[in-house]
Design an enzyme around this catalytic site. Sequence first.
Site, PDB file in Angstrom:
ATOM      1  N   CYS A  79       0.193  -5.210  -4.085  1.00 16.48           N
ATOM      2  CA  CYS A  79       1.615  -5.512  -4.297  1.00 16.48           C
ATOM      3  C   CYS A  79       2.077  -6.636  -3.349  1.00 16.48           C
ATOM      4  CB  CYS A  79       2.435  -4.237  -4.151  1.00 16.48           C
ATOM      5  SG  CYS A  79       4.086  -4.425  -4.838  1.00 16.48           S
ATOM      6  N   HIS A 167      -0.219  -0.543  -7.874  1.00 16.08           N
ATOM      7  CA  HIS A 167      -0.588   0.307  -6.738  1.00 16.08           C
ATOM      8  C   HIS A 167      -1.773   1.217  -7.079  1.00 16.08           C
ATOM      9  CE1 HIS A 167       2.754  -0.507  -3.940  1.00 16.08           C
ATOM     10  NE2 HIS A 167       3.370  -0.867  -5.050  1.00 16.08           N
ATOM     11  N   GLU A 169      -3.370   3.112  -5.188  1.00 17.77           N
ATOM     12  CA  GLU A 169      -3.407   4.320  -4.349  1.00 17.77           C
ATOM     13  C   GLU A 169      -2.604   5.472  -4.935  1.00 17.77           C
ATOM     14  OE1 GLU A 169      -1.778   1.604  -3.843  1.00 17.77           O
ATOM     15  OE2 GLU A 169       0.077   1.854  -2.738  1.00 17.77           O
TER      16      GLU A 169
END
Length: 517
Positions: A79, A167, A169
């Site tokens: 990001c 993202h 994660e």
Amino acid sequence: MKQKIIILDFGSQTTQLIGRRVRELDTFCEILPYNKFPAEDENIIGVILSGSPLSVYDKDSFHINMDELLGRYPVLGICYGAQLIAYHGGGNVQPTATREYGRANLCSIDENDPLFKGISVGSQVWMSHGDTITSIPKDYVISASTEKVEYAAFRNEKKRVWGVQFHPEVYHTQDGLKLLRNFVVDICGSKQDWSPASFVETTINELKNTLGNDKVVLGLSGGVDSSVAAVLLHRAIGERLTCIFVDHGMLRKNEFNEVMSAYHDLGLNVVGVDASKKFFAELAGVTGPERKRKIIGKGFIDVFEAEARKLQGVKWLAQGTIYPDRIESLNITGRTIKSHHNVGGLPEKMNLKLCEPLKWLFKDEVRRVGRQLGMPKNLVERHPFPGPGLAVRILGDITPEKVRILQDADAIFINNLHSYKVKNVQGEETELYNEVWQAGTILLPVRSVGVMGDERTYERAVALRAVTSTDAMTADWARLPYDFLAKVSNDIIRNVRGVNRVCYDISSKPPSTIEWE
Ligand code: XMP
């Protein structure tokens, strides 16, 4: 050599999550503020740049010297991290009219890109950005796009640099862990040798070397962290470890005795101190939450210190500090918003050195280490519990009678959570207790009218609190089944004298907190 990935934190809420994912890949990582990249560390095998609430072109945004990293280590920008790579290389980043937030799907993927190995077109990703990359640097190529975002991922494979706008994660990115694995294992070359077993072995050896024949004292709370720290230390130095467990009178029902006997079964050398009278006396009539915390904090240190001074020749104070207690998370101004303090300055006051064997672990890793050490389930899987205990769950002043009522109501809630069975995400049967991050009961400072038999009652109300969370920084109220709530309510009102009403707390954190005080 202990391989590690460095995660540079630019202030995103998900930075810790990146760390946990890397650890899930059995790889050691450290989270550092964006401007604290270690100058010399031959163990670094790769770098991840986190997201941020800022825009790269903001006057006060966080920038780093990319030349220190690019070409030297494999780098993955996430990001804001990706935008930073684009911006520094001469690409363009612009504000979007509307913030792009939520699910998207990859509509094209460069199948030659090692970062996307095993990931197919259509894979869902999670976007959360206010700026968009409108052009990438000359020496970069597109790796993946979504319908709306052309530069969803890009790379310079020669320099081993990748940027992803989404993202990986977060849970909602379907192949996020696969992508991180491709980076950490294939691109950075992690040997994946960071495991609970290897942690236990190396930590015990390190403790043996550091502590030698020294004596150590440790404060036990009944919670997971201090218990696991104690067992590790016990394995390393045996009887030279003395543990002190202070009962301030505000523990859960029977907790002191149950936990003491679990500690004895583990062979730990534990001094149990019943100091409840002292605490009740000092807390009498006190209603302010912070005042209660201060009294308990200070009282705890006084009792602990008095006991510790009785021991001869102690050189070290051990604590169950874990990694999230120490990570210096950044706020938008770049200031650190969390710093860790030792318990009331005790080490300095008593001239003790500090020993924190769990200081690199996340909570779930502490539990894995506990299981590896063969600790009983009721210690390892225990919910977190605040240091001041039920004192911050009794709103208003504290009396032994109120503690008794709350202990009884809470025991019913917790026992029901243990006996109610549900299926977890893997489809296995488990206790509802294990599906909840933390649960507890709160005694409210109100009375309400009820009717029992033919009698009108005017009694206390309790609130049940149960949340799901990964780190207690944010939490959502747990969607407990209605039939479960009905049973708990019924059991409490029937069995706990003095309570005629049960409520369920449906607030999330933020803006509420987990505890009520
Ligand atoms: P809050 O209420 O801030 O709680 O959402 C976050 C986590 O911290 C625990 N907690 C405490 N732990 N001393 C502690 O040792 C305290 O004073 C304290 N207050 C809250 C809380 O139980 C939750 O796990």
